[in-house]
Write a protein that holds these residues in place. Structure first.
Motif, PDB file in Angstrom:
ATOM      1  N   ARG A 245       0.838  -1.199   0.000  1.00  0.00           N
ATOM      2  CA  ARG A 245       0.000   0.000   0.000  1.00  0.00           C
ATOM      3  C   ARG A 245       0.871   1.246   0.000  1.00  0.00           C
ATOM      4  O   ARG A 245       2.016   1.217   0.453  1.00  0.00           O
ATOM      5  CB  ARG A 245      -0.925  -0.005   1.226  1.00  0.00           C
ATOM      6  CG  ARG A 245      -2.001  -1.079   1.163  1.00  0.00           C
ATOM      7  CD  ARG A 245      -2.791  -1.142   2.456  1.00  0.00           C
ATOM      8  NE  ARG A 245      -1.968  -1.657   3.548  1.00  0.00           N
ATOM      9  CZ  ARG A 245      -1.765  -2.954   3.775  1.00  0.00           C
ATOM     10  NH1 ARG A 245      -2.294  -3.862   2.980  1.00  0.00           N
ATOM     11  NH2 ARG A 245      -1.026  -3.334   4.786  1.00  0.00           N
ATOM     12  N   PRO A 246       0.323   2.381  -0.449  1.00  0.00           N
ATOM     13  CA  PRO A 246       1.121   3.612  -0.460  1.00  0.00           C
ATOM     14  C   PRO A 246       1.575   3.993   0.949  1.00  0.00           C
ATOM     15  O   PRO A 246       0.873   3.783   1.933  1.00  0.00           O
ATOM     16  CB  PRO A 246       0.149   4.665  -1.025  1.00  0.00           C
ATOM     17  CG  PRO A 246      -0.894   3.878  -1.755  1.00  0.00           C
ATOM     18  CD  PRO A 246      -1.032   2.578  -1.012  1.00  0.00           C
ATOM     19  N   PHE A 247       2.776   4.567   1.041  1.00  0.00           N
ATOM     20  CA  PHE A 247       3.274   5.089   2.296  1.00  0.00           C
ATOM     21  C   PHE A 247       2.509   6.365   2.655  1.00  0.00           C
ATOM     22  O   PHE A 247       2.075   7.108   1.759  1.00  0.00           O
ATOM     23  CB  PHE A 247       4.764   5.388   2.202  1.00  0.00           C
ATOM     24  CG  PHE A 247       5.602   4.188   1.862  1.00  0.00           C
ATOM     25  CD1 PHE A 247       5.773   3.155   2.768  1.00  0.00           C
ATOM     26  CD2 PHE A 247       6.234   4.093   0.620  1.00  0.00           C
ATOM     27  CE1 PHE A 247       6.546   2.043   2.453  1.00  0.00           C
ATOM     28  CE2 PHE A 247       7.010   2.990   0.289  1.00  0.00           C
ATOM     29  CZ  PHE A 247       7.163   1.958   1.214  1.00  0.00           C
ATOM     30  N   SER A 248       2.348   6.619   3.948  1.00  0.00           N
ATOM     31  CA  SER A 248       1.660   7.846   4.374  1.00  0.00           C
ATOM     32  C   SER A 248       2.395   9.076   3.875  1.00  0.00           C
ATOM     33  O   SER A 248       1.784  10.055   3.438  1.00  0.00           O
ATOM     34  CB  SER A 248       1.534   7.872   5.900  1.00  0.00           C
ATOM     35  OG  SER A 248       0.699   6.818   6.346  1.00  0.00           O
ATOM     36  N   THR A 249       3.715   9.049   3.957  1.00  0.00           N
ATOM     37  CA  THR A 249       4.579  10.071   3.362  1.00  0.00           C
ATOM     38  C   THR A 249       5.773   9.358   2.744  1.00  0.00           C
ATOM     39  O   THR A 249       6.061   8.201   3.086  1.00  0.00           O
ATOM     40  CB  THR A 249       5.069  11.088   4.411  1.00  0.00           C
ATOM     41  OG1 THR A 249       5.802  10.391   5.435  1.00  0.00           O
ATOM     42  CG2 THR A 249       3.907  11.834   5.043  1.00  0.00           C
ATOM     43  N   GLU A 250       6.470  10.025   1.861  1.00  0.00           N
ATOM     44  CA  GLU A 250       7.625   9.408   1.213  1.00  0.00           C
ATOM     45  C   GLU A 250       8.680   9.043   2.252  1.00  0.00           C
ATOM     46  O   GLU A 250       9.064   9.869   3.082  1.00  0.00           O
ATOM     47  CB  GLU A 250       8.225  10.379   0.188  1.00  0.00           C
ATOM     48  CG  GLU A 250       9.329   9.783  -0.662  1.00  0.00           C
ATOM     49  CD  GLU A 250       8.832   8.719  -1.623  1.00  0.00           C
ATOM     50  OE1 GLU A 250       9.665   7.920  -2.101  1.00  0.00           O
ATOM     51  OE2 GLU A 250       7.614   8.678  -1.901  1.00  0.00           O
TER      52      GLU A 250
END
Length: 206
Positions: free
Chosen positions: A69-74
């Motif tokens: 899943r996408p990271f909350s922030t990079e």
């Protein structure tokens, strides 16, 4: 959340195909890698997901992370107090409920503890520090508990078993932790199941 950490052993260690097989077998929510080379950049092309790698300064390898899943922030890196030969980084991964620091610390037993204290200053109240600690004996990081598996994860010179792949947590509970079967690396992967602590409980493990 299931987190797996593995030192891949650069050049002669685990291939990107082996890493992909580990993901297929273990299905982690977050995979952390140490000694990851450019070859591992192919991982998203094989299995999808989201990936970031931060090479160590002047080295062919570094720290990498993968999530379905996408990271909350990079994911970002922070510089650590340097050793005599290798300048080290920690990779910080914000996954929303807490932050995970991916580490490959120096061998010096005073220096690697100082590096951990430096990392802790960047972490929120709920955090975990996983990876290759290169550390023998108690960690002694104030506010954190060692909840990783207790079995050896590495054999120094293929003879001396050591538990140097670890997991420290603050404000989290660990429901389970285990050492995974070894592959081409000289380190075993480790897996931990983490969740924000409730009611002041820090860990389900003694």
């Amino acid at each position: 959340m299931k987190v797996v950490s593995w030192n891949l052993l650069r050049r002669t260690g685990a291939s990107v195909q082996e890493v992909a097989r580990l993901v297929a077998e273990e299905r982690p929510d977050l995979l952390l890698m140490q000694e990851a080379t450019r070859e591992i950049d192919q991982l998203p092309g094989l299995i999808g997901g989201y990936y970031a790698r931060h090479p160590l300064p002047d080295r062919i390898h570094g720290l990498a992370c993968w999530s379905p899943r996408p990271f909350s922030t990079e994911p970002r890196s922070v510089h650590l107090p340097p050793g005599t030969l290798i300048r080290r980084l920690s990779q910080l991964v914000d996954i929303g409920a807490f932050t995970v620091a991916n580490v490959h610390l120096s061998h010096g037993q005073v220096l690697n503890r100082r590096q951990l204290r430096h990392i802790a200053t960047y972490l929120p109240r709920r955090a975990a520090v996983l990876g290759d600690y290169n550390l023998v004996g108690p960690v002694l990081l104030p506010g954190f508990r060692d909840v990783g598996p207790r079995q050896p994860t590495h054999r120094m010179a293929d003879m001396v078993p050591l538990r140097i792949d670890r997991c420290l947590v603050r404000g989290l509970a660990c429901a389970s932790a285990r050492v995974l079967p070894n592959r081409s690396s000289d380190h075993h992967p480790i897996a931990v199941w983490l969740t924000p602590a409730q009611g002041g409980a820090e860990s389900a493990r003694s």
